[in-house]
Design an enzyme around this catalytic site. Structure first.
Site, PDB file in Angstrom:
ATOM      1  N   ASP A  45      -0.907   3.480  -1.811  1.00  0.00           N
ATOM      2  CA  ASP A  45      -0.016   3.950  -0.744  1.00  0.00           C
ATOM      3  C   ASP A  45       0.891   5.081  -1.235  1.00  0.00           C
ATOM      4  O   ASP A  45       1.713   5.596  -0.478  1.00  0.00           O
ATOM      5  CB  ASP A  45       0.771   2.801  -0.101  1.00  0.00           C
ATOM      6  N   ASP A  84      -5.216  -0.349  -0.750  1.00  0.00           N
ATOM      7  CA  ASP A  84      -3.842  -0.828  -0.911  1.00  0.00           C
ATOM      8  C   ASP A  84      -3.312  -1.319   0.441  1.00  0.00           C
ATOM      9  O   ASP A  84      -3.429  -0.608   1.444  1.00  0.00           O
ATOM     10  CB  ASP A  84      -2.984   0.354  -1.401  1.00  0.00           C
ATOM     11  N   LYS A 114      -5.195  -4.432  -3.030  1.00  0.00           N
ATOM     12  CA  LYS A 114      -4.012  -4.616  -3.881  1.00  0.00           C
ATOM     13  C   LYS A 114      -2.813  -4.889  -2.981  1.00  0.00           C
ATOM     14  O   LYS A 114      -2.707  -4.291  -1.906  1.00  0.00           O
ATOM     15  CB  LYS A 114      -3.734  -3.373  -4.732  1.00  0.00           C
ATOM     16  N   GLU A 116       1.612  -5.791  -3.306  1.00  0.00           N
ATOM     17  CA  GLU A 116       2.787  -5.875  -4.168  1.00  0.00           C
ATOM     18  C   GLU A 116       3.474  -7.230  -4.022  1.00  0.00           C
ATOM     19  O   GLU A 116       3.484  -7.801  -2.924  1.00  0.00           O
ATOM     20  CB  GLU A 116       3.794  -4.767  -3.792  1.00  0.00           C
ATOM     21  N   GLU A 183       4.157  -2.004 -13.330  1.00  0.00           N
ATOM     22  CA  GLU A 183       4.709  -0.650 -13.176  1.00  0.00           C
ATOM     23  C   GLU A 183       6.149  -0.581 -13.685  1.00  0.00           C
ATOM     24  O   GLU A 183       7.004  -1.395 -13.296  1.00  0.00           O
ATOM     25  CB  GLU A 183       4.646  -0.238 -11.694  1.00  0.00           C
TER      26      GLU A 183
HETATM   27  O1  KIV Z   1       0.140   3.231  -4.612  1.00  0.00           O
HETATM   28  C1  KIV Z   1      -0.193   3.525  -5.782  1.00  0.00           C
HETATM   29  O2  KIV Z   1      -0.747   4.583  -6.053  1.00  0.00           O
HETATM   30  C2  KIV Z   1       0.095   2.559  -6.841  1.00  0.00           C
HETATM   31  C3  KIV Z   1      -0.115   2.979  -8.253  1.00  0.00           C
HETATM   32  C4  KIV Z   1       0.909   3.950  -8.673  1.00  0.00           C
HETATM   33  C5  KIV Z   1      -0.220   1.821  -9.156  1.00  0.00           C
HETATM   34  O3  KIV Z   1       0.497   1.482  -6.548  1.00  0.00           O
END
Ligand code: KIV
Length: 270
Positions: A45, A84, A114, A116, A183
């Protein structure tokens, strides 16, 4: 080249082989990163900042994520493609998290998703896994919590918060994630987590002891003037683009380009 899957990625930790991941948002870049042998492409994202020019990642929608994941998936012959889940698409309920993960896979062609967050996400993660979708976790500086953190700040710098994040990593591992992004945390904390869990850690600003590394591709290629401490520049693409475009503008204005070698001609004029 064989298409990589989450089992291959998890095996790499067992075999002590470092894992590479880069962000991609479009087909052309994805094809190049794939050809270069990158293990995983994350349609992060961060597209909100890199592609759309926002100050944070918070405005990215599920539709944005689906569309760009589709584009990246078209270019990934061997790399594992991770979609994401944007802000607001998985926090409301586990049901919504599953529904939106399914869309990222079904419509976006993601091969894993993915999200968070830590132990507060365990129920959602378990339900997404029940739907047959592999999940990558993300701890430390989680940019969707920008306002809670008061900006983009290094996390887990006290003994207490380091202990907390270690326990969060263990909770996510127990929930069944296949890999974990760490991160912007001190390298000592990332090392401890990497040693404590059996799934791969993928660091960004988390030091050299993670099982793999991820960078935002535009950062490492030097598209921007701003460079965070953890970014290594492998190219200076902005300078090359500036030179090329300035030369193009000059040649068009001075009637140098195009000459007849760049032009079609009538068959009869041969
Ligand atoms: O959204 C993204 O690109 C990320 C990476 C920086 C790990 O979460």
């Amino acid at each position: 080249m064989k298409k990589k899957n989450v089992i291959d990625i998890m095996e790499m930790k067992k075999n002590n082989i470092k894992i590479t991941m880069l962000t991609a948002y479009d087909h052309v870049m994805a094809s190049i990163l794939d050809e270069a042998g990158t293990d995983m492409l994350l349609v992060g994202d961060t597209m909100g900042m890199v592609v759309f020019g926002h100050q944070t990642t918070l405005k990215v929608t599920l539709e944005d994520s689906i569309r760009h994941t589709q584009a990246v998936a078209q270019g990934a012959k061997s790399a594992l493609v991770i979609g994401d889940l944007p802000f607001g698409t998985f926090q409301v309920s586990p049901e919504e998290a599953v529904r939106n993960s399914v869309k990222l896979v079904q419509e976006g062609n993601a091969e894993a998703i993915k999200l968070e967050g830590g132990s507060e996400r365990v129920t959602s993660i378990e339900k997404i896994l029940d739907a047959g979708i592999p999940v990558m976790g993300h701890l430390g500086l989680t940019p969707q919590s920008y306002h809670k953190f008061g900006g983009f700040k290094v996390q887990a710098r006290s003994e207490e918060s380091a202990r907390f994040i270690l326990n969060e990593a263990k909770a996510l591992e127990k929930a069944g994630i296949f890999a974990l992004v760490l991160e912007a945390i001190p390298w000592e904390v990332a090392k401890k987590i990497t040693e404590a869990i059996s799934i791969p850690t993928i660091g960004i600003g988390a030091g050299p002891y993670c099982d793999g590394q991820v960078l935002v591709t535009y950062d490492m290629l030097g598209y921007f003037d701003f460079k965070a401490k953890f970014v290594k520049r492998y190219a200076n693409i902005k300078d090359q683009i500036l030179l090329a475009v300035q030369q193009y503008n000059k040649e068009v204005r001075e009637k140098v380009f195009p000459d007849l070698t760049f032009s079609y001609e009538m068959p009869s004029s041969k």
